[in-house]
Design an enzyme around this catalytic site. Sequence first.
Site, mmCIF file in Angstrom:
data_model
loop_
_atom_site.group_PDB
_atom_site.id
_atom_site.type_symbol
_atom_site.label_atom_id
_atom_site.label_comp_id
_atom_site.label_asym_id
_atom_site.label_seq_id
_atom_site.Cartn_x
_atom_site.Cartn_y
_atom_site.Cartn_z
ATOM 1 N N ARG A 52 1.424 8.895 5.161
ATOM 2 C CA ARG A 52 2.585 8.244 4.535
ATOM 3 C C ARG A 52 2.807 8.775 3.123
ATOM 4 N NH1 ARG A 52 2.778 1.750 4.243
ATOM 5 N NH2 ARG A 52 1.293 2.079 2.548
ATOM 6 N N LYS A 151 7.355 5.330 -0.584
ATOM 7 C CA LYS A 151 6.580 4.440 -1.460
ATOM 8 C C LYS A 151 6.514 5.112 -2.825
ATOM 9 C CE LYS A 151 2.471 1.485 -1.079
ATOM 10 N NZ LYS A 151 3.126 0.221 -1.406
ATOM 11 N N GLU A 184 12.246 -7.131 4.155
ATOM 12 C CA GLU A 184 10.798 -7.324 3.969
ATOM 13 C C GLU A 184 10.581 -8.112 2.698
ATOM 14 O OE1 GLU A 184 8.805 -3.563 3.174
ATOM 15 O OE2 GLU A 184 10.533 -2.831 2.044
HETATM 16 N N1 PMP Z 1 6.473 -3.504 1.970
HETATM 17 C C1 PMP Z 1 6.353 -3.140 0.686
HETATM 18 C C2 PMP Z 1 7.571 -3.084 -0.156
HETATM 19 C C3 PMP Z 1 5.099 -2.810 0.146
HETATM 20 O O1 PMP Z 1 4.991 -2.431 -1.122
HETATM 21 C C4 PMP Z 1 3.955 -2.872 0.975
HETATM 22 C C5 PMP Z 1 2.606 -2.468 0.462
HETATM 23 N N2 PMP Z 1 2.159 -3.215 -0.611
HETATM 24 C C6 PMP Z 1 4.120 -3.302 2.305
HETATM 25 C C7 PMP Z 1 5.381 -3.591 2.763
HETATM 26 C C8 PMP Z 1 2.939 -3.404 3.231
HETATM 27 O O2 PMP Z 1 2.470 -2.124 3.535
HETATM 28 P P1 PMP Z 1 0.948 -1.840 3.899
HETATM 29 O O3 PMP Z 1 0.631 -2.693 5.085
HETATM 30 O O4 PMP Z 1 0.915 -0.395 4.209
HETATM 31 O O5 PMP Z 1 0.128 -2.212 2.718
#
Ligand code: PMP
Length: 285
Positions: A52, A151, A184
């Site tokens: 990622r 990200k 989200e």
């Molecule tokens: N959405 C956002 C905006 C995030 O920053 C994160 C991670 N902190 C997630 C979802 C969850 O992702 P992950 O399960 O890979 O930590």
Amino acid sequence: MSLKVYIAGKLYDKEDAKVSVYDHGFLYGDGVFEGMRVYGGKVFRLEEHLDRLWNSAKAIWLEVPISKEEMADAVNETVRTNGIDDGYVRLVVSRGAGTLGLDPNKTSNPQVIVIADHIVLYPDEYYEKGLEIITVSTIRNHPTALNPRIKSLNYLNNILAKIEGIQAGCVEALMLNHKGEVAECTGDNIFLVSRGQLLTPPIDAGILEGITRDVVIELAEKEDITVRQIPLTKHDVYIADECFLTGSAAEVVPVIKVDSRKIGDGKPGSTTRRLMSLFREATRS
Ligand code: PMP
């Protein structure tokens, strides 16, 4: 003993771990990052996180200056050096120091930074009783402006939403997309349980493809729970039987109230609790 931070191939004491104020990561949020969990001294789903990170970097025309294998070694070495058994790793690749203008061509080498630290977890109460969240007015970034799949170090969109949540007394906040659909939370993905099915917004709703989200989908499918990645509205959330959030730091956390409406019977539901327990097994085994 002071924590050691990895910067460009060397380990520095935390107090001496510094990058240039001319770094475009600092000046413009020009860079990418990952947040990962360490369980029993091992980074959980490291390969997926690195994939990622590389995809995020590619999307912003940033070339990571080392290979994935070298990055994995850097991460593991930093975790080992700091004796982190259960903790959190922040991996950052910033554009590097440049001029005061935006032009990334005028920057020098991208900086790779690895911070391995202990983690401050949500209190047990959140997992036992569930969270109350609200929908905030700040919408998630439009995917054609800054795709939430990236990200990036520019997290202001999420921070603005988080501030709204905090002001309303909530530790997490639900963000909608530009179409008014559920996207989200500020740092977590969202799931609903409705008529026995697991529902979650698709990636093209403009969300981060969470690693924990992927793990939970896999766990649910193994349990023969139908998982549907479909556009969802606030209404779907309000009438769901269960709701929970997923993220590397939060893991799987139940939600029992959204916008003052009780979800289901206002207690963490059985499917949520089953997935929380399976997730614990998957990470602690
Ligand atoms: N959405 C956002 C905006 C995030 O920053 C994160 C991670 N902190 C997630 C979802 C969850 O992702 P992950 O399960 O890979 O930590």
